[in-house]
Motif scaffolding. Sequence first.
Motif, PDB file in Angstrom:
ATOM      1  N   MET A   1       0.880  -1.085  -0.103  1.00 56.89           N
ATOM      2  CA  MET A   1      -0.041  -0.097   0.036  1.00 56.89           C
ATOM      3  C   MET A   1       0.893   1.395  -0.024  1.00 56.89           C
ATOM      4  SD  MET A   1      -3.114  -1.379   2.352  1.00 56.89           S
ATOM      5  CE  MET A   1      -4.240   0.006   1.783  1.00 56.89           C
ATOM      6  N   LEU A   2       2.156   1.186  -0.721  1.00 57.82           N
ATOM      7  CA  LEU A   2       2.697   2.432  -0.696  1.00 57.82           C
ATOM      8  C   LEU A   2       2.546   3.073  -1.958  1.00 57.82           C
ATOM      9  CD1 LEU A   2       6.550   0.837   0.022  1.00 57.82           C
ATOM     10  CD2 LEU A   2       5.199   2.730   1.129  1.00 57.82           C
ATOM     11  N   SER A   3       1.652   2.580  -2.813  1.00 54.18           N
ATOM     12  CA  SER A   3       1.383   3.263  -4.058  1.00 54.18           C
ATOM     13  C   SER A   3       1.184   4.840  -4.297  1.00 54.18           C
ATOM     14  CB  SER A   3       0.655   2.466  -4.997  1.00 54.18           C
ATOM     15  OG  SER A   3      -0.450   2.309  -4.431  1.00 54.18           O
ATOM     16  N   PRO A   4       0.234   5.295  -3.284  1.00 55.30           N
ATOM     17  CA  PRO A   4      -0.177   6.508  -3.271  1.00 55.30           C
ATOM     18  C   PRO A   4       1.110   7.462  -3.040  1.00 55.30           C
ATOM     19  CG  PRO A   4      -1.702   5.503  -2.158  1.00 55.30           C
ATOM     20  CD  PRO A   4      -0.715   4.384  -2.098  1.00 55.30           C
ATOM     21  N   TRP A   5       1.978   7.029  -2.152  1.00 56.92           N
ATOM     22  CA  TRP A   5       3.258   7.834  -1.878  1.00 56.92           C
ATOM     23  C   TRP A   5       4.095   8.034  -2.754  1.00 56.92           C
ATOM     24  CZ3 TRP A   5      -0.195   5.470   1.868  1.00 56.92           C
ATOM     25  CH2 TRP A   5      -0.673   6.522   2.664  1.00 56.92           C
ATOM     26  N   ILE A   6       4.346   6.559  -3.374  1.00 53.19           N
ATOM     27  CA  ILE A   6       5.453   6.398  -4.550  1.00 53.19           C
ATOM     28  C   ILE A   6       4.897   7.214  -5.824  1.00 53.19           C
ATOM     29  CG2 ILE A   6       6.679   4.905  -6.137  1.00 53.19           C
ATOM     30  CD1 ILE A   6       6.479   2.675  -3.928  1.00 53.19           C
ATOM     31  N   ARG A   7       3.523   7.145  -6.017  1.00 47.34           N
ATOM     32  CA  ARG A   7       2.964   7.803  -7.152  1.00 47.34           C
ATOM     33  C   ARG A   7       3.203   9.386  -7.235  1.00 47.34           C
ATOM     34  NH1 ARG A   7       1.384  11.463  -9.908  1.00 47.34           N
ATOM     35  NH2 ARG A   7      -0.630  11.455 -11.015  1.00 47.34           N
ATOM     36  N   HIS A   8       2.831   9.914  -6.092  1.00 42.59           N
ATOM     37  CA  HIS A   8       3.354  11.283  -5.898  1.00 42.59           C
ATOM     38  C   HIS A   8       4.499  11.660  -5.421  1.00 42.59           C
ATOM     39  CE1 HIS A   8      -0.781  12.199  -6.883  1.00 42.59           C
ATOM     40  NE2 HIS A   8      -1.309  11.227  -5.790  1.00 42.59           N
ATOM     41  N   ARG A   9       5.247  10.796  -5.606  1.00 38.78           N
ATOM     42  CA  ARG A   9       6.900  10.944  -5.217  1.00 38.78           C
ATOM     43  C   ARG A   9       6.983  11.683  -3.849  1.00 38.78           C
ATOM     44  NH1 ARG A   9       9.893  11.237 -10.836  1.00 38.78           N
ATOM     45  NH2 ARG A   9      10.315   9.172 -10.997  1.00 38.78           N
ATOM     46  N   LEU A  10       6.197  11.122  -2.629  1.00 38.77           N
ATOM     47  CA  LEU A  10       6.602  11.646  -1.414  1.00 38.77           C
ATOM     48  C   LEU A  10       7.495  10.704  -1.070  1.00 38.77           C
ATOM     49  CD1 LEU A  10       2.703  11.826  -0.516  1.00 38.77           C
ATOM     50  CD2 LEU A  10       4.195  13.688  -0.109  1.00 38.77           C
ATOM     51  N   VAL A  11       7.578   9.575  -1.528  1.00 41.07           N
ATOM     52  CA  VAL A  11       8.679   8.603  -1.476  1.00 41.07           C
ATOM     53  C   VAL A  11       9.272   8.331  -2.799  1.00 41.07           C
ATOM     54  CG1 VAL A  11       9.751   6.437  -0.572  1.00 41.07           C
ATOM     55  CG2 VAL A  11       7.675   7.655   0.494  1.00 41.07           C
ATOM     56  N   THR A  12      10.620   8.310  -3.168  1.00 43.70           N
ATOM     57  CA  THR A  12      10.985   8.193  -4.626  1.00 43.70           C
ATOM     58  C   THR A  12      11.338   6.680  -4.624  1.00 43.70           C
ATOM     59  OG1 THR A  12      13.142   8.730  -4.297  1.00 43.70           O
ATOM     60  CG2 THR A  12      11.804  10.597  -4.626  1.00 43.70           C
ATOM     61  N   GLU A  13      11.189   6.243  -6.208  1.00 41.77           N
ATOM     62  CA  GLU A  13      11.736   4.902  -6.448  1.00 41.77           C
ATOM     63  C   GLU A  13      12.952   4.491  -5.964  1.00 41.77           C
ATOM     64  OE1 GLU A  13      10.266   7.232  -8.350  1.00 41.77           O
ATOM     65  OE2 GLU A  13       9.082   6.227  -9.989  1.00 41.77           O
ATOM     66  N   PRO A  14      14.107   5.245  -6.184  1.00 41.07           N
ATOM     67  CA  PRO A  14      15.522   5.047  -5.698  1.00 41.07           C
ATOM     68  C   PRO A  14      15.321   4.628  -3.984  1.00 41.07           C
ATOM     69  CG  PRO A  14      15.564   6.966  -6.923  1.00 41.07           C
ATOM     70  CD  PRO A  14      14.161   6.613  -7.165  1.00 41.07           C
ATOM     71  N   GLU A  15      14.651   5.635  -3.400  1.00 41.57           N
ATOM     72  CA  GLU A  15      14.580   5.403  -2.053  1.00 41.57           C
ATOM     73  C   GLU A  15      14.098   4.222  -1.689  1.00 41.57           C
ATOM     74  OE1 GLU A  15      13.647   8.930   1.081  1.00 41.57           O
ATOM     75  OE2 GLU A  15      12.365   9.072  -0.935  1.00 41.57           O
ATOM     76  N   VAL A  16      12.801   3.670  -2.585  1.00 40.03           N
ATOM     77  CA  VAL A  16      12.243   2.601  -1.937  1.00 40.03           C
ATOM     78  C   VAL A  16      13.346   1.451  -2.276  1.00 40.03           C
ATOM     79  CG1 VAL A  16      10.483   0.855  -2.467  1.00 40.03           C
ATOM     80  CG2 VAL A  16       9.970   3.497  -2.407  1.00 40.03           C
ATOM     81  N   ALA A  17      13.805   1.352  -3.541  1.00 36.68           N
ATOM     82  CA  ALA A  17      14.871   0.432  -3.887  1.00 36.68           C
ATOM     83  C   ALA A  17      16.091   0.095  -2.889  1.00 36.68           C
ATOM     84  CB  ALA A  17      15.405   0.777  -5.397  1.00 36.68           C
ATOM     85  N   ALA A  18      16.579   1.438  -2.694  1.00 32.54           N
ATOM     86  CA  ALA A  18      17.796   1.492  -1.601  1.00 32.54           C
ATOM     87  C   ALA A  18      17.302   0.900  -0.459  1.00 32.54           C
ATOM     88  CB  ALA A  18      18.104   2.865  -1.662  1.00 32.54           C
ATOM     89  N   ALA A  19      16.228   1.014   0.227  1.00 34.86           N
ATOM     90  CA  ALA A  19      15.742   0.748   1.397  1.00 34.86           C
ATOM     91  C   ALA A  19      15.698  -0.965   1.627  1.00 34.86           C
ATOM     92  CB  ALA A  19      14.343   1.374   1.826  1.00 34.86           C
ATOM     93  N   VAL A  20      15.084  -1.569   0.499  1.00 34.85           N
ATOM     94  CA  VAL A  20      14.801  -2.867   0.505  1.00 34.85           C
ATOM     95  C   VAL A  20      16.188  -3.656  -0.038  1.00 34.85           C
ATOM     96  CG1 VAL A  20      12.347  -3.022  -0.216  1.00 34.85           C
ATOM     97  CG2 VAL A  20      13.870  -3.152  -1.916  1.00 34.85           C
ATOM     98  N   LEU A  21      17.108  -2.999  -0.692  1.00 34.03           N
ATOM     99  CA  LEU A  21      18.456  -3.464  -0.903  1.00 34.03           C
ATOM    100  C   LEU A  21      19.312  -3.487   0.322  1.00 34.03           C
ATOM    101  CD1 LEU A  21      18.752  -2.473  -4.617  1.00 34.03           C
ATOM    102  CD2 LEU A  21      18.982  -4.757  -3.849  1.00 34.03           C
ATOM    103  N   ALA A  22      18.906  -2.432   1.224  1.00 33.69           N
ATOM    104  CA  ALA A  22      19.854  -2.465   2.479  1.00 33.69           C
ATOM    105  C   ALA A  22      19.591  -3.366   3.308  1.00 33.69           C
ATOM    106  CB  ALA A  22      19.502  -0.944   3.081  1.00 33.69           C
ATOM    107  N   ARG A  23      18.589  -3.991   3.143  1.00 31.96           N
ATOM    108  CA  ARG A  23      17.840  -5.212   4.498  1.00 31.96           C
ATOM    109  C   ARG A  23      17.906  -6.618   3.518  1.00 31.96           C
ATOM    110  NH1 ARG A  23      15.946  -0.454   5.174  1.00 31.96           N
ATOM    111  NH2 ARG A  23      15.513   0.193   7.000  1.00 31.96           N
ATOM    112  N   HIS A  24      17.870  -6.703   2.228  1.00 30.10           N
ATOM    113  CA  HIS A  24      17.793  -7.966   1.740  1.00 30.10           C
ATOM    114  C   HIS A  24      18.765  -8.087   0.637  1.00 30.10           C
ATOM    115  CE1 HIS A  24      13.884  -8.468   4.126  1.00 30.10           C
ATOM    116  NE2 HIS A  24      13.715  -7.121   3.520  1.00 30.10           N
ATOM    117  N   SER A  25      19.015  -9.645   0.246  1.00 26.22           N
ATOM    118  CA  SER A  25      19.877  -9.651  -0.724  1.00 26.22           C
ATOM    119  C   SER A  25      19.044  -9.214  -2.028  1.00 26.22           C
ATOM    120  CB  SER A  25      20.025 -11.294  -0.932  1.00 26.22           C
ATOM    121  OG  SER A  25      19.083 -11.766  -1.509  1.00 26.22           O
ATOM    122  N   PRO A  26      19.740  -8.778  -3.244  1.00 21.80           N
ATOM    123  CA  PRO A  26      19.215  -8.768  -4.499  1.00 21.80           C
ATOM    124  C   PRO A  26      18.430  -9.773  -5.076  1.00 21.80           C
ATOM    125  CG  PRO A  26      21.766  -8.104  -4.523  1.00 21.80           C
ATOM    126  CD  PRO A  26      21.482  -8.872  -3.206  1.00 21.80           C
ATOM    127  N   ALA A  27      18.768 -10.911  -4.920  1.00 20.05           N
ATOM    128  CA  ALA A  27      17.663 -12.181  -5.177  1.00 20.05           C
ATOM    129  C   ALA A  27      16.375 -11.946  -4.373  1.00 20.05           C
ATOM    130  CB  ALA A  27      18.314 -13.382  -5.171  1.00 20.05           C
TER     131      ALA A  27
END
Length: 370
Positions: A1-27
């Motif tokens: 349910m992040l989509s309203p925030w990502i859609r309006h770039r309250l949170v940006t795509e690189p931020e979201v990608a970096a946040a998950v990559l900081a906690r999980h393996s790329p795979a």
Amino acid sequence: MLSPWIRHRLVTEPEVAAAVLARHSPAACAKFVQEVCWRTYWIGWLEQHPGAWARYREGLDRLLERLDRDAALAERYRAAVEGRTGIACFDAWAAALVETGYLHNHARMWTASIWIFTLGLPWELGADWFLRHLADGDPASNTLSWRWVGGLQTRGKHYLARAANIAEYTGGRFDPRGELVEQAAPLPADAPFVREALLAPARPLQQVRSGLLVTLDDLHPESACASPSSRSSPSEAWASCAVLDASEVASPLPAGAVAAGFRAAALEDAALRQSALTQDAVARVDAASVVDWARARSLRQVVVSHGRVGTTRALLGSIGPALDAHGIALVQWQRRWDAVAWPHAARGFFAFRDHIGALVGEGEAMNRSA
Ligand SMILES: Cc1cc2nc3c(=O)[nH]c(=O)nc-3n(C[C@H](O)[C@H](O)[C@H](O)COP(=O)(O)OP(=O)(O)OC[C@H]3O[C@@H](n4cnc5c(N)ncnc54)[C@H](O)[C@@H]3O)c2cc1C
């Protein structure tokens, strides 16, 4: 349910990608990152085929006129959007859409498919209904997903909702066996769209009195392009800042209360954050008052994030010449993420997917896992 925030770039795509990559393996996070990149892909595709938005809007306008003349169609349309079709799952999702401004992706696919193939309603009316009520309502993701469900976007491939699939994935909450049209041809193909060149990102002029205009497509002024006078402190960086209220332009019909409320709060939030950053009041403007704002602040240039095809492009298309008439330049900057990704989005998603690893700073393994 992040989509309203990502859609309006309250949170940006690189931020979201970096946040998950900081906690999980790329795979482990490849599938999630791929989902986030579907948004980027749809936007990049629409940027290069703006005719798809124009044709959708023309079709919608014609259909809204037809609703005034065709009482039978108008009644079937009203029954659908008011959740009175008698198909329990559809009616529940119609109510949830209006009440919550959100549907899970699978429910969106089922709802759109039943709309088109079981209820036999025009897809443009359904896309407009979604766009007005979804808090993440987005010209690219919404229009192109509806086209995809109908079989227009990927020629000959349509999505048919099946009762057994609905029963399985709703844990038995719904079982519409015998109620759905499960065999149907895709919608008749429409003429292909002309591919247009992407708008080249522009660079703000240096050392001119500049204002920052923040739109609903990019409510992250903290990471906006550096001000042309960025050698100074953040409070002095922009001569003035404004947020552009464009929330009602996506459709001729009124927006749903939840979606409108989300957008109003999001704009307000961006204005407060920008105000804290620059220690200055942020103006609230609409298309008609931008010029007054810019002139009152003696701006020579207004800097705005790239106007995406859809509402923002249309608005900036009228604001640009209006500012120009007063000798004020409108400069559209672009985020690196968009500039890198969009050129790869001209064809299908699978060709685009091969570039996701590079986009998020990971290797090719990311593309393969995805
Ligand atoms: C008919 C139809 C209409 C749609 N209309 C919209 C719309 O107006 N606005 C919109 O943002 N999405 C739309 N989608 C795409 C998708 O359904 C939503 O982005 C997703 O359901 C958002 O929920 P989430 O944040 O829980 O997603 P998650 O599954 O948690 O995914 C994470 C993020 O990835 C992105 N994402 C995931 N799936 C998709 C997808 N298929 N397309 C684009 N981005 C995706 C979103 O930013 C999402 O927040 C539509 C899909 C369909 C089938």
